[in-house]
Design an enzyme around this catalytic site. Structure first.
Site, PDB file in Angstrom:
ATOM      1  N   ARG A   8    -106.874  -6.580 -16.335  1.00  0.00           N
ATOM      2  CA  ARG A   8    -105.810  -7.223 -15.535  1.00  0.00           C
ATOM      3  C   ARG A   8    -104.435  -7.124 -16.208  1.00  0.00           C
ATOM      4  NH1 ARG A   8    -109.308  -6.137 -13.082  1.00  0.00           N
ATOM      5  NH2 ARG A   8    -110.976  -7.441 -12.269  1.00  0.00           N
ATOM      6  N   GLU A  23    -104.599 -15.362 -14.854  1.00  0.00           N
ATOM      7  CA  GLU A  23    -104.598 -14.084 -14.129  1.00  0.00           C
ATOM      8  C   GLU A  23    -103.532 -14.126 -13.039  1.00  0.00           C
ATOM      9  OE1 GLU A  23    -108.415 -12.504 -13.095  1.00  0.00           O
ATOM     10  OE2 GLU A  23    -107.628 -11.430 -11.358  1.00  0.00           O
ATOM     11  N   CYS A  41    -108.742 -15.095  -8.422  1.00  0.00           N
ATOM     12  CA  CYS A  41    -109.189 -15.808  -9.623  1.00  0.00           C
ATOM     13  C   CYS A  41    -107.970 -16.213 -10.435  1.00  0.00           C
ATOM     14  CB  CYS A  41    -110.102 -14.925 -10.466  1.00  0.00           C
ATOM     15  SG  CYS A  41    -111.715 -14.741  -9.721  1.00  0.00           S
TER      16      CYS A  41
HETATM   17  C1  FAD Z   1    -109.260 -13.605  -1.608  1.00  0.00           C
HETATM   18  C2  FAD Z   1    -108.759 -12.834  -2.801  1.00  0.00           C
HETATM   19  C3  FAD Z   1    -109.618 -11.985  -3.470  1.00  0.00           C
HETATM   20  C4  FAD Z   1    -109.178 -11.281  -4.593  1.00  0.00           C
HETATM   21  N1  FAD Z   1    -110.053 -10.451  -5.243  1.00  0.00           N
HETATM   22  C5  FAD Z   1    -109.633  -9.771  -6.326  1.00  0.00           C
HETATM   23  C6  FAD Z   1    -110.517  -8.899  -7.028  1.00  0.00           C
HETATM   24  O1  FAD Z   1    -111.668  -8.717  -6.668  1.00  0.00           O
HETATM   25  N2  FAD Z   1    -110.040  -8.260  -8.121  1.00  0.00           N
HETATM   26  C7  FAD Z   1    -108.761  -8.413  -8.565  1.00  0.00           C
HETATM   27  O2  FAD Z   1    -108.388  -7.785  -9.556  1.00  0.00           O
HETATM   28  N3  FAD Z   1    -107.905  -9.222  -7.914  1.00  0.00           N
HETATM   29  C8  FAD Z   1    -108.296  -9.892  -6.808  1.00  0.00           C
HETATM   30  N4  FAD Z   1    -107.427 -10.726  -6.165  1.00  0.00           N
HETATM   31  C9  FAD Z   1    -106.066 -10.909  -6.674  1.00  0.00           C
HETATM   32  C10 FAD Z   1    -105.036  -9.949  -6.058  1.00  0.00           C
HETATM   33  O3  FAD Z   1    -105.444  -9.483  -4.792  1.00  0.00           O
HETATM   34  C11 FAD Z   1    -104.777  -8.752  -6.959  1.00  0.00           C
HETATM   35  O4  FAD Z   1    -104.324  -9.156  -8.212  1.00  0.00           O
HETATM   36  C12 FAD Z   1    -103.774  -7.782  -6.352  1.00  0.00           C
HETATM   37  O5  FAD Z   1    -103.728  -6.631  -7.127  1.00  0.00           O
HETATM   38  C13 FAD Z   1    -102.370  -8.335  -6.198  1.00  0.00           C
HETATM   39  O6  FAD Z   1    -101.659  -7.429  -5.404  1.00  0.00           O
HETATM   40  P1  FAD Z   1    -100.394  -7.868  -4.556  1.00  0.00           P
HETATM   41  O7  FAD Z   1     -99.828  -6.655  -3.938  1.00  0.00           O
HETATM   42  O8  FAD Z   1    -100.726  -8.976  -3.647  1.00  0.00           O
HETATM   43  O9  FAD Z   1     -99.441  -8.350  -5.714  1.00  0.00           O
HETATM   44  P2  FAD Z   1     -98.633  -9.726  -5.781  1.00  0.00           P
HETATM   45  O10 FAD Z   1     -99.591 -10.844  -5.764  1.00  0.00           O
HETATM   46  O11 FAD Z   1     -97.541  -9.723  -4.783  1.00  0.00           O
HETATM   47  O12 FAD Z   1     -98.016  -9.609  -7.245  1.00  0.00           O
HETATM   48  C14 FAD Z   1     -98.843  -9.763  -8.352  1.00  0.00           C
HETATM   49  C15 FAD Z   1     -98.038  -9.415  -9.603  1.00  0.00           C
HETATM   50  O13 FAD Z   1     -97.737  -8.026  -9.563  1.00  0.00           O
HETATM   51  C16 FAD Z   1     -96.318  -7.841  -9.567  1.00  0.00           C
HETATM   52  N5  FAD Z   1     -96.023  -6.743  -8.655  1.00  0.00           N
HETATM   53  C17 FAD Z   1     -96.205  -6.673  -7.318  1.00  0.00           C
HETATM   54  N6  FAD Z   1     -95.790  -5.483  -6.861  1.00  0.00           N
HETATM   55  C18 FAD Z   1     -95.338  -4.788  -7.929  1.00  0.00           C
HETATM   56  C19 FAD Z   1     -94.763  -3.498  -8.106  1.00  0.00           C
HETATM   57  N7  FAD Z   1     -94.542  -2.666  -7.080  1.00  0.00           N
HETATM   58  N8  FAD Z   1     -94.411  -3.116  -9.362  1.00  0.00           N
HETATM   59  C20 FAD Z   1     -94.617  -3.937 -10.425  1.00  0.00           C
HETATM   60  N9  FAD Z   1     -95.140  -5.181 -10.317  1.00  0.00           N
HETATM   61  C21 FAD Z   1     -95.485  -5.587  -9.080  1.00  0.00           C
HETATM   62  C22 FAD Z   1     -95.732  -9.151  -9.084  1.00  0.00           C
HETATM   63  O14 FAD Z   1     -94.414  -9.324  -9.562  1.00  0.00           O
HETATM   64  C23 FAD Z   1     -96.700 -10.154  -9.668  1.00  0.00           C
HETATM   65  O15 FAD Z   1     -96.386 -10.405 -10.993  1.00  0.00           O
HETATM   66  C24 FAD Z   1    -107.849 -11.425  -5.036  1.00  0.00           C
HETATM   67  C25 FAD Z   1    -106.981 -12.275  -4.342  1.00  0.00           C
HETATM   68  C26 FAD Z   1    -107.429 -12.970  -3.229  1.00  0.00           C
HETATM   69  C27 FAD Z   1    -106.468 -13.860  -2.497  1.00  0.00           C
END
Ligand code: FAD
Length: 312
Positions: free
Chosen positions: A176, A295, A226
């Site tokens: 992560r 996380e 998580c």
């Molecule tokens: C129901 C549910 C299930 C999930 N299951 C998993 C799982 O199985 N495994 C897992 O790893 N995660 C899981 N997650 C967490 C999440 O989906 C992941 O961490 C995902 O990668 C976040 O992506 P996002 O585009 O929503 O990023 P955001 O939540 O919008 O951002 C997350 C972080 O990344 C940064 N960020 C966003 N875009 C960029 C970019 N273009 N460049 C640089 N930094 C950036 C943001 O500033 C922030 O710090 C889950 C979440 C939910 C709600």
């Protein structure tokens, strides 16, 4: 942000035709549905607009956070006197031979579907992430033993103001974690590589993964995924062992289904969720000697902030 800076920002947005809104809260921009108002949210729909927005924020020294789908973010309930730069309108990707090049806001699930249609394997886990390509890369997201680092080839990123191609070796991926997260570099686009297989085999794996996830995780509730992780320990199992499943503060609750998730079950505030996270961390330390890291990305909380100043 003083009114002069704010006016300059809006002028930049208007002259570059970058969509923006001044009436939004993090509750609307994150999957957990909590968090205070943000002064301005930008929604660039092409790369040039994204880069111009980030550079303007940097030049004007406005604190900002880049958001994909907001599925891993907990923003405080306080007003954020800065900007959110939301990438979801940068959602195009191309699939050539066995490589995908995706704009940062492309949906992970949409990429997984295209890979399945083409019969390419290795990206099935992407179907289980409510993520954008950029967010997933920055957090090296994954599940079922797979993560972005395993399929990553290179990214184009805005690194301390300069557009660079960042190759795999330079990403320093860990659980992560990545250089993008550590240095607050913005991923603009990402290239990933997959293995030839067949559409039916890939679809079968995706269906199995999705079923397993739905069986074991609260996917229909509001959450940020998580909340804690540890390099070598299963944090959710330990939270369960410590008796925290179902634990409530205000409108927030540790999921009775999967102890790694903290849910917004009844108009929770970010403070409710934050308090639970801190209590879980303390319990893990006291009961098991485990120092679990957050996380979920904390925004506008104070000492713990990751993004309270512009770095690009
Ligand atoms: C129901 C549910 C299930 C999930 N299951 C998993 C799982 O199985 N495994 C897992 O790893 N995660 C899981 N997650 C967490 C999440 O989906 C992941 O961490 C995902 O990668 C976040 O992506 P996002 O585009 O929503 O990023 P955001 O939540 O919008 O951002 C997350 C972080 O990344 C940064 N960020 C966003 N875009 C960029 C970019 N273009 N460049 C640089 N930094 C950036 C943001 O500033 C922030 O710090 C889950 C979440 C939910 C709600």
């Amino acid at each position: 942000m003083n009114s002069e800076t704010f006016d300059k920002l809006l002028k930049m947005a208007k002259s570059n035709k970058v969509s923006f809104r001044t009436d939004m809260s993090f509750a609307q921009l994150t999957t957990v549905g909590t968090g205070g108002k943000v002064r301005v949210a930008f929604f660039p729909n092409d790369m040039r607009k994204l880069v111009r927005t980030l550079r303007a924020l940097n030049k004007l020294r406005v604190p900002f956070v880049v958001l994909g789908r907001g599925s891993n973010v907990l923003a405080s309930d306080k007003f954020f006197d800065g900007a959110a730069v939301v990438t979801i309108r940068l959602n195009k990707f191309t699939l050539r031979k066995n490589r995908v090049t995706a704009q940062c806001g492309a949906s992970a699930a949409a990429i997984a579907k295209a890979l399945a249609d083409k019969g390419l394997s290795g990206g099935e886990f992407l179907a289980c992430l409510p993520a954008t390509a950029g967010g997933a890369t920055a957090g090296n997201a994954g599940c079922f033993g797979e993560d972005v680092s395993r399929v990553f080839v290179k990214a184009k990123a805005l690194c301390d103001g300069k557009i660079r191609t960042v190759k795999r070796e330079a990403c320093r991926f860990a659980k992560r974690d990545s250089v993008f997260k550590r240095k607050n570099w913005t991923v603009l686009s990402v290239t990933m590589e997959f293995e030839p297989s067949s559409p039916s085999a890939v679809r079968k794996t995706i269906a199995e993964m999705r079923q397993k996830k739905a069986r074991t995780q609260p996917l229909n509730a509001k959450s940020a995924g998580c909340v804690l992780f540890h390099e070598n320990a299963s944090v959710s199992r330990l939270i369960d062992e410590a008796g925290f499943k179902g634990y409530r503060v205000g409108g927030a609750q540790v999921s009775p289904k999967h102890a790694g998730f903290v849910l917004n079950i009844d108009k929770a505030t970010s403070s409710d969720i934050y308090l639970i996270i801190r209590r879980l961390q303390k319990a893990l330390q006291t009961n098991f000697g485990i120092c679990a890291k957050t996380e979920v990305r904390l925004v506008n909380f104070g000492d713990d902030d990751i993004f309270t100043e512009s770095k690009n």
